[in-house]
Write an enzyme that holds these catalytic residues in place. Structure first.
Site, PDB file in Angstrom:
ATOM      1  N   HIS A 252       4.429  -2.091  -6.558  1.00  0.00           N
ATOM      2  CA  HIS A 252       3.003  -2.334  -6.336  1.00  0.00           C
ATOM      3  C   HIS A 252       2.255  -2.162  -7.644  1.00  0.00           C
ATOM      4  CE1 HIS A 252      -1.074  -1.950  -4.655  1.00  0.00           C
ATOM      5  NE2 HIS A 252      -0.590  -2.501  -3.562  1.00  0.00           N
ATOM      6  N   GLU A 307       3.465  -5.174   1.994  1.00  0.00           N
ATOM      7  CA  GLU A 307       3.913  -6.512   2.393  1.00  0.00           C
ATOM      8  C   GLU A 307       5.281  -6.486   3.074  1.00  0.00           C
ATOM      9  OE1 GLU A 307       3.797  -9.236  -0.831  1.00  0.00           O
ATOM     10  OE2 GLU A 307       1.637  -9.533  -0.697  1.00  0.00           O
TER      11      GLU A 307
END
Length: 359
Positions: A252, A307
């Site tokens: 991330h 995600e």
């Protein structure tokens, strides 16, 4: 000082949310996100982000009644939807219909009621547009279903399984708000000109459409489809690592530790183990992929991002990829409207400087 893209420039002080990348903490109104959403519905979490406190019993009943009321779209909204080109992207069509709420009657409502109205309407608009574009009959909202369950009902015409509703609702609550992201900034800039909430949400939807911001977790879906069963895990992942391919759903840009949203989605999937094969696969896959990544890339500390589990949830409810970013928007509209109201409460127009350079 020039910072390209305003990177790391503080432009807003906000009481709505904070994102601490180094410690892996996301807070809603000062509360760690797990405490803010635990045992709370979508509507209660939205109320908390809008008002800074959870609703009392009577306030919650009133809010649910408002959400149910605003599921019924104005007739002219459906009329516009029917006239739009069928090959429009869903995000473009959603933006068009939300912009059509800018009537004198709607603008006269208190801003908190405007926020509730368009938040309640957006999943109905999304489901209606999807079914029109795919040549299916529009399904009327079901008053007895929750906000999340009704969205799934209007997409498919089938009442969703409790496990599917619970998993999707957890995702929606966790992605309602995430600090000063591009779409939230767009909403605040628009309303800072003393424009209105509808215009600001329209700006946010246009920004969310861009793949650098609202990009769907389709790469993770492809990965899970390729793995398909736990027996294929090592073969698929090791082949990708040997070929130097990125393992989608890991790492991330902000969080240097585990993404707190991923942790909570994992917990929800663990609670629902045995109820859905795709959620089970995601839990098994994450453990093994993290192990293989640590073996091949020691010291990189690559963790799952939101995600990864979002993709597992979308796959479990058989949501087509063209609905991923619209569904993300159905969650994030809560954060957008909270920021719009905060901007209106202490407004200064955004007017950054530019620096001329010769070509």
């Amino acid at each position: 000082m020039f910072r390209k893209g305003l990177k790391d420039v503080v432009a807003v002080q906000t009481a709505i949310a904070s994102v601490e990348g180094d410690t892996g903490e996301l807070r809603y109104r000062g509360k760690l996100v797990d405490g803010a959403i635990e045992n709370r519905s979508f509507e209660e979490t939205a109320y908390f982000l809008w008002n800074g406190e959870f609703p009392a019993k009577s306030q919650y009943a009133e809010l649910k009644a408002e959400f149910t009321k605003y599921r019924k779209l104005p007739g002219y909204i459906e009329g516009i939807a029917q006239e739009l080109p069928k090959d429009m992207l869903l995000m473009d069509a959603m933006r068009t219909l939300i912009s059509a709420y800018a009537t004198k009657e709607f603008s006269a409502l208190p801003v908190i009621k405007q926020a509730a109205a368009i938040t309640a309407a957006l999943p109905v608009i999304t489901a209606m547009l999807y079914r029109i574009q795919t040549g299916q009959q529009i399904i009327a909202p079901a008053d007895h279903l929750s906000h999340t369950a009704n969205y799934l009902w209007m997409l498919t015409g089938k009442e969703p399984a409790p496990a599917q509703t619970e998993a999707l609702e957890t995702y929606l609550k966790l992605t309602m708000e995430h600090g000063m992201n591009a779409s939230t900034f767009a909403a605040r800039v628009t309303v800072s000109t003393e424009s209105d909430m509808v215009a600001a949400v329209t700006s946010a939807l246009g920004t969310m459409k861009g793949p650098l911001h609202g990009g769907a977790p389709s790469g993770v879906i492809d990965l899970l489809n390729e793995i398909r069963t736990a027996n294929n895990l090592d073969r698929v992942i090791l082949t990708k690592l040997d070929n130097g391919e990125k393992i989608m759903g890991f790492g991330h840009r902000i969080y240097r530790t585990e993404d707190p949203r991923s942790i909570l989605l994992r917990q929800k999937c663990l609670e629902l183990q045995g109820h859905d094969d795709w959620l089970d696969l995601a839990v098994d896959a994450e453990k093994r992929i993290v192990h293989l990544l640590n073996e091949r890339k020691p010291g990189r500390a690559l963790y799952t991002n939101v995600e990864f589990y979002a993709a597992a949830i979308m796959r479990s409810i058989e949501m087509p990829p063209e609905l991923f970013t619209p569904t993300f928007s159905i969650a994030r509209i809560v954060g957008w409207t909270a920021h719009i109201m905060e901007q209106q409460s202490d407004n200064v127009i955004f007017r950054p400087q530019s620096e001329y350079v010769k070509n």
